[in-house]
Design a protein around this motif. Structure first.
Motif, mmCIF file in Angstrom:
data_model
loop_
_atom_site.group_PDB
_atom_site.id
_atom_site.type_symbol
_atom_site.label_atom_id
_atom_site.label_comp_id
_atom_site.label_asym_id
_atom_site.label_seq_id
_atom_site.Cartn_x
_atom_site.Cartn_y
_atom_site.Cartn_z
ATOM 1 N N ASP A 103 -6.815 2.514 39.478
ATOM 2 C CA ASP A 103 -7.569 1.454 40.155
ATOM 3 C C ASP A 103 -7.621 1.714 41.656
ATOM 4 O O ASP A 103 -8.673 1.547 42.294
ATOM 5 C CB ASP A 103 -6.931 0.090 39.883
ATOM 6 N N LEU A 104 -6.485 2.113 42.224
ATOM 7 C CA LEU A 104 -6.436 2.392 43.659
ATOM 8 C C LEU A 104 -7.245 3.634 44.012
ATOM 9 O O LEU A 104 -7.859 3.700 45.082
ATOM 10 C CB LEU A 104 -4.985 2.545 44.134
ATOM 11 N N LEU A 105 -7.266 4.617 43.116
ATOM 12 C CA LEU A 105 -8.041 5.833 43.380
ATOM 13 C C LEU A 105 -9.538 5.561 43.302
ATOM 14 O O LEU A 105 -10.325 6.170 44.040
ATOM 15 C CB LEU A 105 -7.645 6.934 42.390
ATOM 16 N N ILE A 106 -9.954 4.657 42.407
ATOM 17 C CA ILE A 106 -11.368 4.251 42.356
ATOM 18 C C ILE A 106 -11.772 3.645 43.695
ATOM 19 O O ILE A 106 -12.831 3.970 44.257
ATOM 20 C CB ILE A 106 -11.596 3.240 41.209
ATOM 21 N N LYS A 107 -10.908 2.758 44.197
ATOM 22 C CA LYS A 107 -11.179 2.126 45.486
ATOM 23 C C LYS A 107 -11.229 3.168 46.610
ATOM 24 O O LYS A 107 -12.136 3.140 47.462
ATOM 25 C CB LYS A 107 -10.086 1.096 45.782
ATOM 26 N N ALA A 108 -10.290 4.116 46.600
ATOM 27 C CA ALA A 108 -10.243 5.133 47.650
ATOM 28 C C ALA A 108 -11.495 6.001 47.635
ATOM 29 O O ALA A 108 -12.058 6.320 48.689
ATOM 30 C CB ALA A 108 -8.991 5.996 47.484
ATOM 31 N N LEU A 109 -11.965 6.401 46.456
ATOM 32 C CA LEU A 109 -13.181 7.214 46.368
ATOM 33 C C LEU A 109 -14.380 6.425 46.864
ATOM 34 O O LEU A 109 -15.223 6.956 47.609
ATOM 35 C CB LEU A 109 -13.411 7.676 44.927
ATOM 36 N N ALA A 110 -14.462 5.147 46.480
ATOM 37 C CA ALA A 110 -15.609 4.324 46.887
ATOM 38 C C ALA A 110 -15.663 4.170 48.405
ATOM 39 O O ALA A 110 -16.727 4.318 49.026
ATOM 40 C CB ALA A 110 -15.529 2.959 46.211
#
Length: 434
Positions: free
Chosen positions: A266-273
């Motif tokens: 979930d945190l990596l999705i946010k970081a990529l976005a």
């Protein structure tokens, strides 16, 4: 004329589907909005609604049929059958043409129709039957069909000289049994994809075979096209995870009362976005004549299902809260595995993320999901020797991340900036929450 009900395209990638179940039968009355059938696409099982009103005259495709092409006629609503109306004209044609006639004099029935519609119109140029098929149906007069059956002529290879390319008696009498018109063959080859390679010969070893699902066929086609048509460039960074893991633990403690548990993904999705917003040159899509730049980051996340990968989309991930991303991702993943996603939930997306860390894979290079411009491949986080900020050698939790970029749209330097932005956000995770 009957109203033809055709196999719909229920997703952008759908070329064929399985008619899983009919919810109506011949003789039933239907109106717009009635659910007629369940259709299994390459991504989900979906309900098919009626658009027109009428009575089901004939079901053309039995339920359970695989590989039904988009646009193929699957049922008919009550109406005059295509061949029933021209019968009197066909009898006139048969009576007035006892001997073979040329194309101009061998179609009195067809000529009469053309004259009634447009008296001064000149005879249309011949067109191939492949170009004027309606679904799987070749336009031909009843007499032409009868003669073709007697002579063993395949009507799909006959050029029609009647109105709107309709095949008439003279066309069939000129055709050779089994012959195919060059125009029809050319049209077919133009429409058909490149010939598939011959299947490998199965060795004489005990084995079993499994029929390819629509999803697996689509995955094979799209990934092959991606590797053949999209020039990939790969960029890898090693990222320290310790601060992100610590923040995740603190956030989960605070969210426990709300029933929310954040995953590392979930945190990596946010970081990529957020990275895509910071480096907008990577938040793009390439088309043959333009470059599309997006103003928000919708992240397609690879989810493994028994039949293959599907990529539900977390929309507006750059501005969404972590709790929202987590809640939506769990819901999307569950419905993806049950094949219950709606088309708008797995189409679109400005970039993709694929995480194989849970399988212990340290690093891999993912194939771009066209027409997106990039995909981020996430490996497992593990303890590795690491040079600390003060220059000392220590041990840290390290993860390798590899970005695959469409080099037609994204230059290497821009891809490198995105990877650096992603690394900075993960190593300083509070900055992506600001």
């Amino acid at each position: 004329m009957p109203i033809e009900i055709k196999m719909p395209a229920l997703s952008p990638t759908m070329e064929e589907g399985t008619l899983a179940k009919w919810l109506v039968k011949e003789g039933d009355e239907v109106k717009s909005g009635d659910i007629m059938a369940e259709i299994e696409t390459d991504k989900a099982t979906m309900e098919f609604e009626a658009v027109d009103e009428g009575r089901i005259a004939k079901i053309m495709v039995a339920e359970g049929t695989d590989g039904v092409k988009v646009g193929a006629v699957i049922a008919l609503l009550e109406g005059e059958d295509e061949e029933s109306a021209p019968q009197p004209a066909a009898k006139k044609e048969e009576a007035t043409a006892p001997a073979p006639l040329d194309a101009d004099h061998g179609k009195p029935a067809d000529a009469a129709v053309a004259k009634e519609e447009k008296p001064a119109a000149p005879a249309p140029a011949p067109t191939s039957a492949a170009a004027h098929q309606d679904g799987e149906r070749v336009k031909a007069s009843p007499l032409a069909r009868r003669i073709a059956a007697d002579k063993g002529v395949d009507l799909s290879g006959v050029t029609g000289s009647g109105p709107n390319g309709r095949i008439v008696k003279a066309d069939v009498e000129k055709a050779q049994p089994g012959a195919a018109a060059p125009a029809a063959a050319a049209a077919a080859s133009a429409e058909a994809p490149a010939a598939a390679p011959k299947p490998a010969q199965v060795p004489d070893i005990p084995h079993e075979t499994t029929k390819l699902s629509n999803m697996r066929k689509t995955i094979a086609r799209r990934l092959t096209e991606s590797k053949q048509q999209v020039p990939h460039i790969y960029l890898t960074v090693d990222v320290q995870l310790d601060k992100l893991l610590k923040l995740r633990g603190e956030l989960n403690a605070g969210l426990e009362s709300r029933g929310v548990k954040l995953s590392v993904n979930d945190l990596l999705i946010k970081a990529l976005a957020v990275s895509l917003i910071q480096v907008p040159k990577c938040n793009v899509m390439f088309t043959p004549d333009q470059l599309v730049s997006f103003h928000r980051a919708d992240i397609s996340v690879a989810v493994s299902t028994p039949e293959g990968l599907i990529t539900p989309v977390v929309t507006e991930a750059d501005s969404a809260s972590l709790s929202s991303i987590s809640t939506r991702m769990k819901d999307l993943a569950a419905r993806a595995r049950d094949k219950k996603l709606k088309p708008e939930e797995f189409t679109g997306g400005t970039a993709s993320l694929s995480n194989m860390g849970m399988f212990g894979i340290k690093q891999f290079e993912a194939v771009i999901n066209p027409p997106q411009g990039m995909i981020l491949a996430i490996g497992a986080g593990d303890k590795r020797p690491w040079v600390m900020p003060d220059g000392s050698l220590g041990v840290a939790s390290i993860m390798s991340a590899t970005g695959s970029f469409d080099h037609r749209a994204i230059d290497g330097a821009d891809g490198a900036q995105l990877m650096q932005a992603f690394k900075t956000l993960v190593e300083n995770p509070l900055s992506m929450l600001a």
